[in-house]
Design a protein around this motif. Structure first.
Motif, PDB file in Angstrom:
ATOM      1  N   GLN A 120      -3.775   8.044   1.792  1.00 58.83           N
ATOM      2  CA  GLN A 120      -3.475   6.765   2.330  1.00 58.83           C
ATOM      3  C   GLN A 120      -5.048   6.244   2.810  1.00 58.83           C
ATOM      4  O   GLN A 120      -5.224   4.932   2.203  1.00 58.83           O
ATOM      5  CB  GLN A 120      -2.585   6.396   3.376  1.00 58.83           C
ATOM      6  CG  GLN A 120      -2.270   5.160   3.841  1.00 58.83           C
ATOM      7  CD  GLN A 120      -3.405   4.715   4.918  1.00 58.83           C
ATOM      8  OE1 GLN A 120      -3.786   5.513   5.872  1.00 58.83           O
ATOM      9  NE2 GLN A 120      -3.687   3.232   4.949  1.00 58.83           N
ATOM     10  N   PRO A 121      -5.683   6.746   3.608  1.00 54.90           N
ATOM     11  CA  PRO A 121      -7.069   6.286   3.843  1.00 54.90           C
ATOM     12  C   PRO A 121      -8.194   6.109   2.632  1.00 54.90           C
ATOM     13  O   PRO A 121      -8.854   4.936   2.692  1.00 54.90           O
ATOM     14  CB  PRO A 121      -7.803   7.120   4.945  1.00 54.90           C
ATOM     15  CG  PRO A 121      -6.607   8.087   5.207  1.00 54.90           C
ATOM     16  CD  PRO A 121      -5.672   8.205   3.957  1.00 54.90           C
ATOM     17  N   ARG A 169      -5.173  -9.921   0.564  1.00 56.19           N
ATOM     18  CA  ARG A 169      -4.395  -8.949   1.379  1.00 56.19           C
ATOM     19  C   ARG A 169      -3.384  -9.793   2.081  1.00 56.19           C
ATOM     20  O   ARG A 169      -3.885 -10.569   3.009  1.00 56.19           O
ATOM     21  CB  ARG A 169      -5.270  -8.054   2.215  1.00 56.19           C
ATOM     22  CG  ARG A 169      -4.456  -7.033   3.149  1.00 56.19           C
ATOM     23  CD  ARG A 169      -5.513  -6.402   4.167  1.00 56.19           C
ATOM     24  NE  ARG A 169      -4.999  -5.294   4.916  1.00 56.19           N
ATOM     25  CZ  ARG A 169      -4.320  -5.421   5.904  1.00 56.19           C
ATOM     26  NH1 ARG A 169      -4.404  -6.606   6.487  1.00 56.19           N
ATOM     27  NH2 ARG A 169      -3.803  -4.374   6.722  1.00 56.19           N
ATOM     28  N   LEU A 212      -8.702  -0.484  -1.921  1.00 52.13           N
ATOM     29  CA  LEU A 212      -8.321  -1.664  -1.663  1.00 52.13           C
ATOM     30  C   LEU A 212      -9.287  -2.770  -0.990  1.00 52.13           C
ATOM     31  O   LEU A 212      -9.224  -3.902  -1.370  1.00 52.13           O
ATOM     32  CB  LEU A 212      -6.773  -1.635  -1.265  1.00 52.13           C
ATOM     33  CG  LEU A 212      -5.853  -1.014  -1.853  1.00 52.13           C
ATOM     34  CD1 LEU A 212      -4.408  -0.860  -0.994  1.00 52.13           C
ATOM     35  CD2 LEU A 212      -5.262  -1.724  -3.222  1.00 52.13           C
ATOM     36  N   LYS A 213      -9.917  -2.161  -0.095  1.00 50.41           N
ATOM     37  CA  LYS A 213     -10.793  -2.947   0.824  1.00 50.41           C
ATOM     38  C   LYS A 213     -11.859  -3.415  -0.123  1.00 50.41           C
ATOM     39  O   LYS A 213     -12.545  -4.721  -0.052  1.00 50.41           O
ATOM     40  CB  LYS A 213     -11.561  -2.041   2.004  1.00 50.41           C
ATOM     41  CG  LYS A 213     -12.202  -2.950   3.033  1.00 50.41           C
ATOM     42  CD  LYS A 213     -12.700  -2.192   4.029  1.00 50.41           C
ATOM     43  CE  LYS A 213     -13.693  -3.052   4.830  1.00 50.41           C
ATOM     44  NZ  LYS A 213     -14.350  -2.160   5.994  1.00 50.41           N
ATOM     45  N   SER A 222      -6.660   3.030   0.700  1.00 42.63           N
ATOM     46  CA  SER A 222      -6.931   1.873   1.834  1.00 42.63           C
ATOM     47  C   SER A 222      -8.543   1.366   1.637  1.00 42.63           C
ATOM     48  O   SER A 222      -8.751  -0.064   1.370  1.00 42.63           O
ATOM     49  CB  SER A 222      -6.569   1.994   3.174  1.00 42.63           C
ATOM     50  OG  SER A 222      -5.310   2.108   3.372  1.00 42.63           O
ATOM     51  N   HIS A 223      -9.316   2.295   1.463  1.00 45.69           N
ATOM     52  CA  HIS A 223     -10.775   1.970   1.319  1.00 45.69           C
ATOM     53  C   HIS A 223     -11.047   1.202  -0.128  1.00 45.69           C
ATOM     54  O   HIS A 223     -11.733   0.427  -0.141  1.00 45.69           O
ATOM     55  CB  HIS A 223     -11.610   3.340   1.161  1.00 45.69           C
ATOM     56  CG  HIS A 223     -12.855   2.985   0.940  1.00 45.69           C
ATOM     57  ND1 HIS A 223     -13.924   2.422   1.233  1.00 45.69           N
ATOM     58  CD2 HIS A 223     -13.623   3.589  -0.462  1.00 45.69           C
ATOM     59  CE1 HIS A 223     -15.011   2.480   0.499  1.00 45.69           C
ATOM     60  NE2 HIS A 223     -14.698   3.081  -0.462  1.00 45.69           N
ATOM     61  N   GLN A 238       3.443  -3.666   7.311  1.00 47.00           N
ATOM     62  CA  GLN A 238       2.894  -3.164   5.805  1.00 47.00           C
ATOM     63  C   GLN A 238       1.831  -4.106   5.346  1.00 47.00           C
ATOM     64  O   GLN A 238       2.073  -5.259   5.786  1.00 47.00           O
ATOM     65  CB  GLN A 238       4.002  -2.820   4.683  1.00 47.00           C
ATOM     66  CG  GLN A 238       4.998  -1.892   5.341  1.00 47.00           C
ATOM     67  CD  GLN A 238       6.112  -1.642   4.463  1.00 47.00           C
ATOM     68  OE1 GLN A 238       6.603  -2.639   3.669  1.00 47.00           O
ATOM     69  NE2 GLN A 238       6.854  -0.553   4.162  1.00 47.00           N
ATOM     70  N   ALA A 239       0.951  -3.598   4.461  1.00 47.75           N
ATOM     71  CA  ALA A 239      -0.276  -4.453   3.877  1.00 47.75           C
ATOM     72  C   ALA A 239       0.159  -4.652   2.284  1.00 47.75           C
ATOM     73  O   ALA A 239       0.580  -3.604   1.635  1.00 47.75           O
ATOM     74  CB  ALA A 239      -1.385  -3.599   4.206  1.00 47.75           C
ATOM     75  N   GLN A 279      -0.559  -9.141   5.576  1.00 46.87           N
ATOM     76  CA  GLN A 279       0.286  -8.146   6.415  1.00 46.87           C
ATOM     77  C   GLN A 279       1.562  -8.896   6.490  1.00 46.87           C
ATOM     78  O   GLN A 279       1.870 -10.073   6.715  1.00 46.87           O
ATOM     79  CB  GLN A 279      -0.227  -8.227   7.642  1.00 46.87           C
ATOM     80  CG  GLN A 279       0.311  -7.286   8.843  1.00 46.87           C
ATOM     81  CD  GLN A 279      -0.761  -5.865   8.275  1.00 46.87           C
ATOM     82  OE1 GLN A 279      -1.427  -5.691   7.920  1.00 46.87           O
ATOM     83  NE2 GLN A 279       0.256  -4.881   8.757  1.00 46.87           N
ATOM     84  N   VAL A 316       0.734  -1.295   0.118  1.00 44.42           N
ATOM     85  CA  VAL A 316       0.134  -0.163  -0.047  1.00 44.42           C
ATOM     86  C   VAL A 316       0.875   1.311  -0.002  1.00 44.42           C
ATOM     87  O   VAL A 316       0.427   2.190  -0.762  1.00 44.42           O
ATOM     88  CB  VAL A 316      -1.044   0.000   1.054  1.00 44.42           C
ATOM     89  CG1 VAL A 316      -0.300   0.246   2.499  1.00 44.42           C
ATOM     90  CG2 VAL A 316      -2.028   1.025   0.845  1.00 44.42           C
ATOM     91  N   CYS A 317       2.119   1.289   0.589  1.00 41.94           N
ATOM     92  CA  CYS A 317       3.054   2.255   0.632  1.00 41.94           C
ATOM     93  C   CYS A 317       3.387   2.604  -0.794  1.00 41.94           C
ATOM     94  O   CYS A 317       3.764   3.818  -0.823  1.00 41.94           O
ATOM     95  CB  CYS A 317       4.018   2.082   1.654  1.00 41.94           C
ATOM     96  SG  CYS A 317       4.975   0.782   1.110  1.00 41.94           S
TER      97      CYS A 317
END
Length: 118
Positions: free
Chosen positions: A76-77, A94, A83-84, A80-81, A100-101, A96, A65-66
């Protein structure tokens, strides 16, 4: 104003055959249509399409994600949304790794997406 061109002969028959001929496969059932709708909703956002494209072009079809945040130019939020949503649709897995994800493309699910209109 241009006049429409009339299709004649084999060209017309080929067009009708492709559209109105015997179906290549059975129509979707309601559960299948709901699953397809979930897939289409997941990829209906330009940012999500861009994320899938970036991950698909990575050497091992996975990305942190970075790496994705600066690549798409969103916060980033927000990334992340997106990607979710893609993960919930089964297009990404996904993992971990430390703090990092990492997200990996699910090729079979992407193939299903490609077959929707085939």
């Amino acid at each position: 104003m241009a006049r429409p061109v009339a299709l004649q002969g084999n060209l017309l028959e080929g067009a009708i055959g492709k559209c109105c001929g015997a179906p290549a496969r059975a129509p979707l059932t309601r559960p299948e249509a709901e699953e397809v709708a979930t897939l289409l909703k997941a990829v209906s956002d330009p940012a999500r399409l861009q994320l899938l494209s970036i991950i698909r072009s990575a050497a091992d079809c996975s990305a942190c994600v970075c790496e994705l945040v600066p690549a798409v130019g969103l916060s980033q939020p927000t990334v992340s949304h997106h990607l979710k949503v893609l993960t919930q649709a089964g297009l990404l897995m996904r993992e971990q790794r430390g703090t990092q994800a990492w997200f990996t493309l699910v090729p079979e699910r992407l193939d299903q997406l490609g077959q929707i209109f085939a």
